[in-house]
Design a protein around this motif. Sequence first.
Motif, PDB file in Angstrom:
ATOM      1  N   GLY A  13       0.735  -1.319   0.259  1.00  0.00           N
ATOM      2  CA  GLY A  13      -0.083   0.076   0.096  1.00  0.00           C
ATOM      3  C   GLY A  13       0.989   1.366   0.169  1.00  0.00           C
ATOM      4  N   ARG A  29       0.625   0.024   7.124  1.00  0.00           N
ATOM      5  CA  ARG A  29      -0.605   0.681   7.437  1.00  0.00           C
ATOM      6  C   ARG A  29      -0.942   0.178   8.745  1.00  0.00           C
ATOM      7  NH1 ARG A  29      -3.779   3.996   4.661  1.00  0.00           N
ATOM      8  NH2 ARG A  29      -5.907   3.931   5.475  1.00  0.00           N
ATOM      9  N   ASN A  74      -3.310  -2.663   9.470  1.00  0.00           N
ATOM     10  CA  ASN A  74      -2.957  -3.901   8.876  1.00  0.00           C
ATOM     11  C   ASN A  74      -2.542  -4.842  10.254  1.00  0.00           C
ATOM     12  OD1 ASN A  74      -1.230  -6.100   7.758  1.00  0.00           O
ATOM     13  ND2 ASN A  74      -2.021  -5.170   5.962  1.00  0.00           N
ATOM     14  N   THR A 120      -0.123   0.858  -4.558  1.00  0.00           N
ATOM     15  CA  THR A 120      -1.360   1.407  -4.953  1.00  0.00           C
ATOM     16  C   THR A 120      -1.901   1.738  -3.609  1.00  0.00           C
ATOM     17  OG1 THR A 120      -2.569  -0.786  -4.988  1.00  0.00           O
ATOM     18  CG2 THR A 120      -1.358   0.046  -6.860  1.00  0.00           C
ATOM     19  N   ALA A 121      -3.026   2.576  -3.646  1.00  0.00           N
ATOM     20  CA  ALA A 121      -3.825   3.063  -2.629  1.00  0.00           C
ATOM     21  C   ALA A 121      -4.740   1.786  -2.071  1.00  0.00           C
ATOM     22  CB  ALA A 121      -4.652   3.993  -2.835  1.00  0.00           C
ATOM     23  N   ARG A 122      -5.088   0.932  -3.212  1.00  0.00           N
ATOM     24  CA  ARG A 122      -5.924  -0.162  -2.997  1.00  0.00           C
ATOM     25  C   ARG A 122      -5.716  -1.473  -4.043  1.00  0.00           C
ATOM     26  NH1 ARG A 122      -9.204   3.853  -4.624  1.00  0.00           N
ATOM     27  NH2 ARG A 122     -10.088   2.407  -6.270  1.00  0.00           N
ATOM     28  N   ASP A 180      -7.590  -3.294  -5.439  1.00  0.00           N
ATOM     29  CA  ASP A 180      -8.242  -3.555  -6.744  1.00  0.00           C
ATOM     30  C   ASP A 180      -7.658  -2.716  -7.934  1.00  0.00           C
ATOM     31  OD1 ASP A 180      -9.188  -0.677  -6.006  1.00  0.00           O
ATOM     32  OD2 ASP A 180     -11.212  -1.462  -5.733  1.00  0.00           O
ATOM     33  N   GLU A 181      -6.668  -1.768  -7.587  1.00  0.00           N
ATOM     34  CA  GLU A 181      -6.111  -0.970  -8.523  1.00  0.00           C
ATOM     35  C   GLU A 181      -5.136  -1.908  -9.519  1.00  0.00           C
ATOM     36  OE1 GLU A 181      -4.263   2.719  -7.272  1.00  0.00           O
ATOM     37  OE2 GLU A 181      -5.707   2.831  -5.683  1.00  0.00           O
ATOM     38  N   SER A 184      -5.326  -7.257   6.076  1.00  0.00           N
ATOM     39  CA  SER A 184      -5.833  -6.035   5.980  1.00  0.00           C
ATOM     40  C   SER A 184      -7.010  -5.798   7.006  1.00  0.00           C
ATOM     41  CB  SER A 184      -6.463  -5.734   4.578  1.00  0.00           C
ATOM     42  OG  SER A 184      -6.986  -4.558   4.519  1.00  0.00           O
ATOM     43  N   LEU A 241      -9.496  -4.305   6.202  1.00  0.00           N
ATOM     44  CA  LEU A 241     -10.771  -4.295   5.535  1.00  0.00           C
ATOM     45  C   LEU A 241     -11.370  -5.483   5.751  1.00  0.00           C
ATOM     46  CD1 LEU A 241      -9.621  -1.939   2.568  1.00  0.00           C
ATOM     47  CD2 LEU A 241     -10.860  -1.397   4.635  1.00  0.00           C
TER      48      LEU A 241
END
Length: 188
Positions: free
Chosen positions: A35, A47, A50, A89-91, A93-94, A157, A159
């Motif tokens: 990230g 992060r 995490n 990447t920020a996410r 999914d990029e 993560s 998330l």
Amino acid sequence: MTRPTPAELEAARDRVVEDVVADGLSVLFCGINPGLMSGATGHHFARPGNRFWPVLHLSGFTPRRLLPSEQRELLDYGLGITNVVARTTARADEVSDEEFREGGRLLAAKVERLEPRWLAVVGVTAYRTAFGERAARIGPQERTIGGARVWVLPNPSGLNAHWTAQTMAEEFAELRKAAGRPRGPSSP
């Protein structure tokens, strides 16, 4: 460690975080991709939300909870870190499916070169995409890469609400036992 500013985080986009690796590791942990916080700091799983570092300790892989800035100490325990996709990447999914597949090819070559006993991919969706294993589940896999056995772990993560730190630690501990690693001396 000073927290990076939003501008510093954005400037970290597409950076590569250096692997923490050596030949013949017991377990090579493999993240999805770093990230922006990891790109800005140069530390894997940086992060604050995490759960990789707390779970690594709770599972008994390390005798204490390491900070991301102490990542090189993993080598003392026969552990390392790399990623399926190297760029930040920020996410996740990029990252495109093709980028994951190419990352899987590069990861396989890295594993064949470094010869860890186990490759532990943290993220079942990334593993499925990178290696074309659509039915893969958390746990040990039939696939080997070079001489390395493969184990898929839950994504640490913050998330990933399907797994708590404790249930993740239980899965990580199963890998630790399979890898023949003793429980860290001051682990609970």
